[in-house]
Design a protein around this motif. Structure first.
Motif, PDB file in Angstrom:
ATOM      1  N   VAL A 124      33.461  51.103  36.980  1.00 46.34           N
ATOM      2  CA  VAL A 124      33.155  49.820  37.499  1.00 46.34           C
ATOM      3  C   VAL A 124      33.659  49.501  39.004  1.00 46.34           C
ATOM      4  O   VAL A 124      34.912  50.136  39.024  1.00 46.34           O
ATOM      5  CB  VAL A 124      33.749  48.565  36.393  1.00 46.34           C
ATOM      6  CG1 VAL A 124      32.878  48.609  35.096  1.00 46.34           C
ATOM      7  CG2 VAL A 124      34.960  48.548  36.292  1.00 46.34           C
ATOM      8  N   PRO A 125      33.271  48.743  39.804  1.00 45.92           N
ATOM      9  CA  PRO A 125      33.652  48.776  41.165  1.00 45.92           C
ATOM     10  C   PRO A 125      34.780  47.731  41.135  1.00 45.92           C
ATOM     11  O   PRO A 125      35.561  47.810  41.973  1.00 45.92           O
ATOM     12  CB  PRO A 125      32.514  48.300  41.683  1.00 45.92           C
ATOM     13  CG  PRO A 125      31.489  47.656  40.754  1.00 45.92           C
ATOM     14  CD  PRO A 125      31.640  48.184  39.655  1.00 45.92           C
ATOM     15  N   ARG A 126      35.110  47.054  40.208  1.00 46.10           N
ATOM     16  CA  ARG A 126      35.968  46.032  40.292  1.00 46.10           C
ATOM     17  C   ARG A 126      36.928  45.996  38.806  1.00 46.10           C
ATOM     18  O   ARG A 126      36.844  45.063  38.137  1.00 46.10           O
ATOM     19  CB  ARG A 126      35.722  44.709  40.259  1.00 46.10           C
ATOM     20  CG  ARG A 126      34.860  44.188  41.733  1.00 46.10           C
ATOM     21  CD  ARG A 126      34.781  42.945  42.047  1.00 46.10           C
ATOM     22  NE  ARG A 126      33.979  42.201  41.062  1.00 46.10           N
ATOM     23  CZ  ARG A 126      32.688  42.019  40.724  1.00 46.10           C
ATOM     24  NH1 ARG A 126      31.700  42.528  41.398  1.00 46.10           N
ATOM     25  NH2 ARG A 126      32.296  41.249  39.568  1.00 46.10           N
TER      26      ARG A 126
ATOM     27  N   PHE B  19      40.056  45.413  38.045  1.00 42.49           N
ATOM     28  CA  PHE B  19      40.562  44.220  37.607  1.00 42.49           C
ATOM     29  C   PHE B  19      40.124  43.099  37.256  1.00 42.49           C
ATOM     30  O   PHE B  19      40.375  42.094  36.252  1.00 42.49           O
ATOM     31  CB  PHE B  19      41.631  43.516  38.911  1.00 42.49           C
ATOM     32  CG  PHE B  19      42.784  44.576  39.638  1.00 42.49           C
ATOM     33  CD1 PHE B  19      43.136  45.502  38.885  1.00 42.49           C
ATOM     34  CD2 PHE B  19      42.915  44.251  40.997  1.00 42.49           C
ATOM     35  CE1 PHE B  19      44.161  46.417  39.380  1.00 42.49           C
ATOM     36  CE2 PHE B  19      43.761  45.060  41.433  1.00 42.49           C
ATOM     37  CZ  PHE B  19      44.356  46.262  40.774  1.00 42.49           C
ATOM     38  N   THR B  20      38.740  42.932  37.348  1.00 40.91           N
ATOM     39  CA  THR B  20      37.734  41.983  36.879  1.00 40.91           C
ATOM     40  C   THR B  20      37.415  42.241  35.675  1.00 40.91           C
ATOM     41  O   THR B  20      37.467  41.511  34.838  1.00 40.91           O
ATOM     42  CB  THR B  20      36.364  41.860  37.650  1.00 40.91           C
ATOM     43  OG1 THR B  20      36.617  41.448  39.082  1.00 40.91           O
ATOM     44  CG2 THR B  20      35.519  40.941  37.179  1.00 40.91           C
ATOM     45  N   MET B  21      37.115  43.481  35.235  1.00 42.12           N
ATOM     46  CA  MET B  21      36.990  43.811  33.784  1.00 42.12           C
ATOM     47  C   MET B  21      38.102  43.753  32.820  1.00 42.12           C
ATOM     48  O   MET B  21      38.025  43.071  32.067  1.00 42.12           O
ATOM     49  CB  MET B  21      36.667  45.515  33.926  1.00 42.12           C
ATOM     50  CG  MET B  21      36.182  45.919  32.429  1.00 42.12           C
ATOM     51  SD  MET B  21      35.839  47.665  32.619  1.00 42.12           S
ATOM     52  CE  MET B  21      36.526  48.280  30.790  1.00 42.12           C
ATOM     53  N   ALA B  22      39.169  44.179  33.226  1.00 41.41           N
ATOM     54  CA  ALA B  22      40.423  44.179  32.636  1.00 41.41           C
ATOM     55  C   ALA B  22      40.655  42.429  32.305  1.00 41.41           C
ATOM     56  O   ALA B  22      41.260  42.088  31.122  1.00 41.41           O
ATOM     57  CB  ALA B  22      41.403  44.636  33.279  1.00 41.41           C
ATOM     58  N   GLY B  23      40.440  41.638  33.212  1.00 40.48           N
ATOM     59  CA  GLY B  23      40.638  40.077  33.105  1.00 40.48           C
ATOM     60  C   GLY B  23      39.451  39.630  32.263  1.00 40.48           C
ATOM     61  O   GLY B  23      39.949  38.799  31.378  1.00 40.48           O
ATOM     62  N   GLU B  24      38.495  40.192  32.293  1.00 43.67           N
ATOM     63  CA  GLU B  24      37.346  39.629  31.159  1.00 43.67           C
ATOM     64  C   GLU B  24      37.722  40.086  29.672  1.00 43.67           C
ATOM     65  O   GLU B  24      37.711  39.156  28.698  1.00 43.67           O
ATOM     66  CB  GLU B  24      36.103  40.410  31.599  1.00 43.67           C
ATOM     67  CG  GLU B  24      35.240  39.625  32.541  1.00 43.67           C
ATOM     68  CD  GLU B  24      35.028  38.106  32.053  1.00 43.67           C
ATOM     69  OE1 GLU B  24      33.900  38.125  31.354  1.00 43.67           O
ATOM     70  OE2 GLU B  24      35.426  37.389  32.568  1.00 43.67           O
TER      71      GLU B  24
ATOM     72  N   ALA C  21      37.794  55.142  42.057  1.00 41.42           N
ATOM     73  CA  ALA C  21      39.293  55.685  41.925  1.00 41.42           C
ATOM     74  C   ALA C  21      40.061  54.513  41.338  1.00 41.42           C
ATOM     75  O   ALA C  21      40.225  53.507  42.069  1.00 41.42           O
ATOM     76  CB  ALA C  21      39.546  56.200  43.481  1.00 41.42           C
ATOM     77  N   VAL C  22      40.503  54.734  40.535  1.00 39.89           N
ATOM     78  CA  VAL C  22      41.450  53.916  39.619  1.00 39.89           C
ATOM     79  C   VAL C  22      43.020  54.753  39.353  1.00 39.89           C
ATOM     80  O   VAL C  22      42.856  55.782  38.964  1.00 39.89           O
ATOM     81  CB  VAL C  22      40.940  53.303  38.340  1.00 39.89           C
ATOM     82  CG1 VAL C  22      41.897  52.242  37.722  1.00 39.89           C
ATOM     83  CG2 VAL C  22      39.642  52.753  38.557  1.00 39.89           C
TER      84      VAL C  22
END
Length: 246
Positions: A123-125, A127-132, A192-193
């Motif tokens: 996913v491109p974001r 932090f957004t996914m983890a926050g969700e 890249a994470v």
């Protein structure tokens, strides 16, 4: 019901997983079936799955959803790709729901466990996914997030190890060599994470505490490597981050 056996993250288990990983492309049922059962064993150390509502974020064909269901959980399997979800036999997995990991179609604070395996790097974001995942989990619930970090030997997925020279260069090399684009294209479906940035994100979350951080495939005695900046990005291969919602 017989209580589940304790998960044994020993060297023999690591060898079995890495041997099975070699069959990921040729025999995905074998590899992902084994990995799913192993991961459920890990998850049971942090959450009681019997009767629990579990969301599998990016669950694809449902290998993990099936294993979680056998452990007694009630599953919602969320994925944005209908093709991935119907990859096994053409049918959606039980509890399958179309939706984005960046905007989960789940009410806030309603699930006991929010689970994801190897989706964050797609996913491109992140932090957004983890926050969700944190948002939809109820207070006292568990977030189990596993991902392949970019600088690991498998960080570029099928373009590895050439991703160390750059993701786009690795993709172009793959296309020249195989006559087709890789399934996981850097900048489009693979990103890249790093372990460091996800640990910093987790430590900033006032509504969650970190229960555990560990290398997913390595023996339990190797977990100290995640405390070593730089080295952890290469040696870990795949990180498990476990949070408890406050």
């Amino acid at each position: 019901m017989k209580p589940p056996a304790a998960h044994r993250a020993d060297l023999a288990r690591s060898v079995r997983l890495f041997q099975a990983f070699r069959l990921e492309q040729s025999d995905p049922d074998f590899f992902y079936g084994m990995l799913a059962e192993d991961t459920v064993g890990q998850l049971r150390a942090y959450a009681d799955l019997a009767g629990a509502v579990v969301v599998d974020v990016g669950g694809g064909a449902g290998y993990f959803a099936d294993a979680l269901g056998r452990a007694g959980a009630r599953i919602v399997c969320v994925d944005c790709d209908a093709g991935e979800m119907s990859a096994r036999g053409g049918a959606m997995p039980a509890g399958g729901v179309m939706g984005s990991a960046l905007e989960l179609p789940i009410r806030t604070g309603t699930v006991d466990v929010c689970f994801s395996s190897n989706v964050l790097e797609h996913v491109p974001r992140p932090f957004t996914m983890a926050g969700e995942m944190l948002r939809v989990t109820r207070p006292g619930g568990t977030v189990f997030l596993s991902f392949t970090n970019w600088l690991s030997p498998w960080g570029g997925h099928e373009t590895s190890p050439w991703h160390y020279l750059g993701g786009r260069r690795a993709a172009l090399r793959y296309e020249r060599r195989h006559g087709r684009r890789p399934k996981n294209v850097f900048g489009e479906s693979m990103f890249a994470v790093s372990i460091g940035e996800m640990l910093r994100w987790a430590r900033r979350q006032s509504e969650a505490e970190i229960l555990d951080v560990m290398p997913r495939y390595l023996p339990r005695w190797a977990k100290g490597v995640v405390r070593v900046p730089g080295v952890r990005e290469i040696v870990t291969w795949n990180l498990v981050l476990v949070l408890r919602k406050r």
